[in-house]
Design an enzyme around this catalytic site. Sequence first.
Site, mmCIF file in Angstrom:
data_model
loop_
_atom_site.group_PDB
_atom_site.id
_atom_site.type_symbol
_atom_site.label_atom_id
_atom_site.label_comp_id
_atom_site.label_asym_id
_atom_site.label_seq_id
_atom_site.Cartn_x
_atom_site.Cartn_y
_atom_site.Cartn_z
ATOM 1 N N ARG A 148 0.850 -1.188 0.000
ATOM 2 C CA ARG A 148 0.000 0.000 0.000
ATOM 3 C C ARG A 148 0.883 1.235 0.000
ATOM 4 O O ARG A 148 1.981 1.236 0.545
ATOM 5 C CB ARG A 148 -0.924 0.011 1.215
ATOM 6 C CG ARG A 148 -1.902 -1.155 1.247
ATOM 7 C CD ARG A 148 -2.894 -1.010 2.389
ATOM 8 N NE ARG A 148 -3.767 -2.155 2.504
ATOM 9 C CZ ARG A 148 -4.876 -2.328 1.796
ATOM 10 N NH1 ARG A 148 -5.233 -1.439 0.898
ATOM 11 N NH2 ARG A 148 -5.623 -3.402 1.969
ATOM 12 N N ASP B 106 -14.233 -6.428 -1.807
ATOM 13 C CA ASP B 106 -15.485 -5.949 -1.205
ATOM 14 C C ASP B 106 -16.556 -5.624 -2.242
ATOM 15 O O ASP B 106 -17.686 -5.289 -1.878
ATOM 16 C CB ASP B 106 -15.225 -4.689 -0.371
ATOM 17 C CG ASP B 106 -14.416 -4.979 0.875
ATOM 18 O OD1 ASP B 106 -14.307 -6.157 1.254
ATOM 19 O OD2 ASP B 106 -13.888 -4.022 1.476
ATOM 20 N N ARG C 57 -15.238 -3.308 4.485
ATOM 21 C CA ARG C 57 -14.840 -2.104 5.213
ATOM 22 C C ARG C 57 -15.939 -1.045 5.170
ATOM 23 O O ARG C 57 -16.329 -0.486 6.188
ATOM 24 C CB ARG C 57 -13.546 -1.553 4.611
ATOM 25 C CG ARG C 57 -13.009 -0.307 5.299
ATOM 26 C CD ARG C 57 -11.734 0.148 4.630
ATOM 27 N NE ARG C 57 -10.664 -0.806 4.822
ATOM 28 C CZ ARG C 57 -9.847 -0.814 5.861
ATOM 29 N NH1 ARG C 57 -9.973 0.104 6.807
ATOM 30 N NH2 ARG C 57 -8.893 -1.709 5.963
ATOM 31 N N TYR D 221 -9.597 -12.388 6.448
ATOM 32 C CA TYR D 221 -8.446 -12.502 5.546
ATOM 33 C C TYR D 221 -8.372 -13.851 4.853
ATOM 34 O O TYR D 221 -7.785 -13.962 3.779
ATOM 35 C CB TYR D 221 -7.158 -12.226 6.327
ATOM 36 C CG TYR D 221 -7.102 -10.786 6.779
ATOM 37 C CD1 TYR D 221 -6.687 -9.788 5.906
ATOM 38 C CD2 TYR D 221 -7.522 -10.414 8.049
ATOM 39 C CE1 TYR D 221 -6.666 -8.460 6.296
ATOM 40 C CE2 TYR D 221 -7.514 -9.086 8.451
ATOM 41 C CZ TYR D 221 -7.085 -8.119 7.566
ATOM 42 O OH TYR D 221 -7.088 -6.810 7.953
#
Length: 490
Positions: free
Chosen positions: A166, A222, A267, A402
């Site tokens: 990231r 997601d 999320r 996860y």
Amino acid sequence: MDSNGVDEQEMKLVQGAAGYVLEDVPHLSDYILDLPTYPNPLQSNPAYSVVRQYFVDEDDTVPQKIVVHKDSPRGTHFRRAGPRQKVYFKPADVRACIVTCGGLCPGLNTVIREIVCGLHYMYGVTEVLGVNCGFSGFYSKNTVTLTPKDVSDIHKRGGTMLGTSRGGHDTSKIVDNIQDREINQVYIIGGDGTQKGASAIYKEIRRRGLKVAVAGIPKTIDNDIPVIDKSFGFDTAVEEAQRAINAAHVEATSVENGIGLVKLMGRYSGFIAMYATLASRDVDCCLIPESPFYLEGKGGLYEFIAKRLRENGHMVIVVAEGAGQDLVAESIEQQDASGNKLLKDVGLWMSLKIKEHFAKQRKMDITLKYIGTFCPLPNFNSSYLRFLKYECDWVHVSDPTYMIRAIPANASDNVYSTLLAQSAVHGAMAGYTGFISGLVNGRHTYIPFNRITEKQNKVVITDRMWARMLSSTNQPSFMNPPNGATEGAN
């Protein structure tokens, strides 16, 4: 906006009759004049000789909205993906690179494989580089050569063979490296944050006037990227979530007043939790970020749990990781390297609150199993930790949050990932740039970056799919909490 019209590319609109609007994607010829074209190598590819109409017509578009009334305007369209009769790169001149950024997702390796194999077998491209460990790999000179042999079986493994990270986005350094290495096709696989970075890379490349095609393949487990039908890896994630739900159901039904609690990824969007609930039919309550819930009082979660236990003797609850964050104990706001807010562990918090509530009521003994790993919240004191460790019953398996993203893609996602990758290759070879390849109404399309980075896709809790989920679980909607029912963690 500069003299090259860099910002105007995000509003490249073509108006037509009856309200038709094509939200087109940029093309290399928009800012590089007199580009030569070449016959598409697929014309002489024996594998495609049996296809009668393989090339896509330049005017083919796909509507964003498929359900219309007889008097409705034709609305927004996107350019249809696929091979064109003319290409803007000689295969021998192509030097492509692939990078994966952000979190893991089933299908990443399939996308990498099919970009490499598509370039090689369909277009005869022999130079493909893999950029290791995300955007920072560009300017750390961290690359590997990719051939069809190198990627032949990576689709059978989870994760990404290139590594990921990231953050690490320095647009100027990245484009410097692209220019220094004479790369002219860049394939960027990642979520909305990654595609914002891809858009910045495209704009800098255009500002410099470089003949470099930038193509994005949207990735989010997601399913929260807008416009497209769904993201690759989503079907696999929902399928894998069934294993966790099934484990919770077995645990709950094996004891008196058993509760199985499963936390799944989500999320800001609860698609995995909602679809996993619908697919399972063993779930009694599904909680997602888009639909607030409350604990105490009439119609609250505690009341519903007691009711369901009296009726069935057991219960399974699925909670998305972003649900109920307003109820969880306050802690220092932190962000990851991509700028995403680090969420509190709502599954752990809920399991403790439910256990506490029924212990205080002394009307019903429950046995609660949380399908997750031991991961205490930062603000819990030592006595709370002792309670968590010794008084709660736990199932020590991989955290489903996860677990579901680290596995290989299933058959459906493997096919989908293949088509997304091939569409991106066709688009780049045809000279399109500053786009992502995505499925819209069942057709593969090219979508401008700004359309998939401007907002997040969320579950619409006034839509039929959410109503179907509520009907499946027979849970309350939690839409109207009584006064004083919004209990926090204290």
